[in-house]
Scaffold this motif. Sequence first.
Motif, short mmCIF file in Angstrom:
data_model
loop_
_atom_site.label_atom_id
_atom_site.label_comp_id
_atom_site.label_asym_id
_atom_site.label_seq_id
_atom_site.Cartn_x
_atom_site.Cartn_y
_atom_site.Cartn_z
N ASP A 84 0.83 -1.20 0.00
CA ASP A 84 0.00 0.00 0.00
C ASP A 84 0.87 1.25 0.00
N LYS A 85 1.90 1.26 0.83
CA LYS A 85 2.82 2.41 0.91
C LYS A 85 3.53 2.63 -0.42
N LEU A 86 3.99 1.56 -1.02
CA LEU A 86 4.70 1.64 -2.30
C LEU A 86 3.81 2.25 -3.38
N LEU A 87 2.58 1.78 -3.46
CA LEU A 87 1.65 2.30 -4.47
C LEU A 87 1.22 3.73 -4.18
N LEU A 88 1.05 4.05 -2.91
CA LEU A 88 0.66 5.41 -2.53
C LEU A 88 1.77 6.41 -2.88
N GLU A 89 3.02 6.03 -2.63
CA GLU A 89 4.15 6.89 -3.01
C GLU A 89 4.15 7.15 -4.51
N LYS A 90 3.90 6.10 -5.29
CA LYS A 90 3.88 6.26 -6.75
C LYS A 90 2.72 7.14 -7.18
N LYS A 91 1.57 6.98 -6.54
CA LYS A 91 0.41 7.81 -6.87
C LYS A 91 0.71 9.28 -6.59
N CYS A 92 1.33 9.56 -5.44
CA CYS A 92 1.69 10.94 -5.09
C CYS A 92 2.67 11.51 -6.11
N GLU A 93 3.63 10.70 -6.53
CA GLU A 93 4.59 11.13 -7.55
C GLU A 93 3.86 11.48 -8.86
N CYS A 94 2.90 10.64 -9.24
CA CYS A 94 2.11 10.89 -10.45
C CYS A 94 1.30 12.18 -10.31
N ASP A 95 0.70 12.39 -9.14
CA ASP A 95 -0.08 13.61 -8.90
C ASP A 95 0.79 14.85 -9.04
N GLU A 99 0.29 17.79 -11.78
CA GLU A 99 0.14 19.20 -11.37
C GLU A 99 1.17 20.08 -12.09
N LYS A 100 2.41 19.61 -12.12
CA LYS A 100 3.46 20.37 -12.80
C LYS A 100 3.13 20.54 -14.28
N ASN A 101 2.68 19.47 -14.92
CA ASN A 101 2.36 19.53 -16.35
C ASN A 101 1.13 20.39 -16.62
N LEU A 102 0.17 20.43 -15.69
CA LEU A 102 -0.99 21.31 -15.85
C LEU A 102 -0.56 22.77 -15.80
N LYS A 103 0.37 23.09 -14.91
CA LYS A 103 0.90 24.47 -14.84
C LYS A 103 1.59 24.83 -16.15
N ILE A 104 2.38 23.91 -16.67
CA ILE A 104 3.06 24.15 -17.95
C ILE A 104 2.03 24.34 -19.05
N LYS A 105 1.01 23.48 -19.07
CA LYS A 105 -0.04 23.57 -20.09
C LYS A 105 -0.77 24.91 -20.01
N ASN A 106 -1.08 25.36 -18.80
CA ASN A 106 -1.74 26.66 -18.64
C ASN A 106 -0.85 27.79 -19.13
N SER A 107 0.44 27.71 -18.85
CA SER A 107 1.38 28.73 -19.35
C SER A 107 1.40 28.73 -20.88
#
Length: 175
Positions: A84-95, A99-107
């Motif tokens: 569960d911890k392993l998958l949660l860490e990966k999910k947070c990394e994906c999030d 988020e970073k790519n959405l900021k780039i897309k908005n720019s």
Amino acid sequence: MSKNSESFFTAGELATLFNIPKQTLLYYDKMNLLTPEFIAENGYRHYSLKQYLTLEVIVNLRKLDIPISKIKEYIENRDIDAFDKLLLEKKCECDEIIEKNLKIKNSLNTVFAQLEKTRSSRLNQITLEFQKEKYFFISDLSKTRIGKKRIEIMAHHNQKAFSKQHFKEKISAGS
């Protein structure tokens, strides 16, 4: 010690079952992630059913782009909470990546909008239109104010202008 080779997979057989190169199995062995059950006199590596199941976990976690070091940690401490911890860490990394790519897309969308305004503007023409009154900063940038000091003054004005989203009056006479 002779083992029944019918109960084991060779490195080639195992690699074929998972559609991975045999070199990947050698790498996993080198990283102490998946070692063969035994190596025969002829140098062939043999893997048990338990190792087949472990490789299945490794391959599926690699498909999720989970690093080898994290997979090794999990394999050494296999339980539901560690998984569960392993998958949660990966999910947070994906999030974070999303988020970073959405900021780039908005720019990028902002830049595209500005480009469209530029394309639609008429060049070599004078256009008169009513604009609400705006004030701007004026500072003495005479020859005595050069280099770093001049940049500091302009940066100060830019910060004030952008923070308020409009210009304000500030006239300094010969500071």
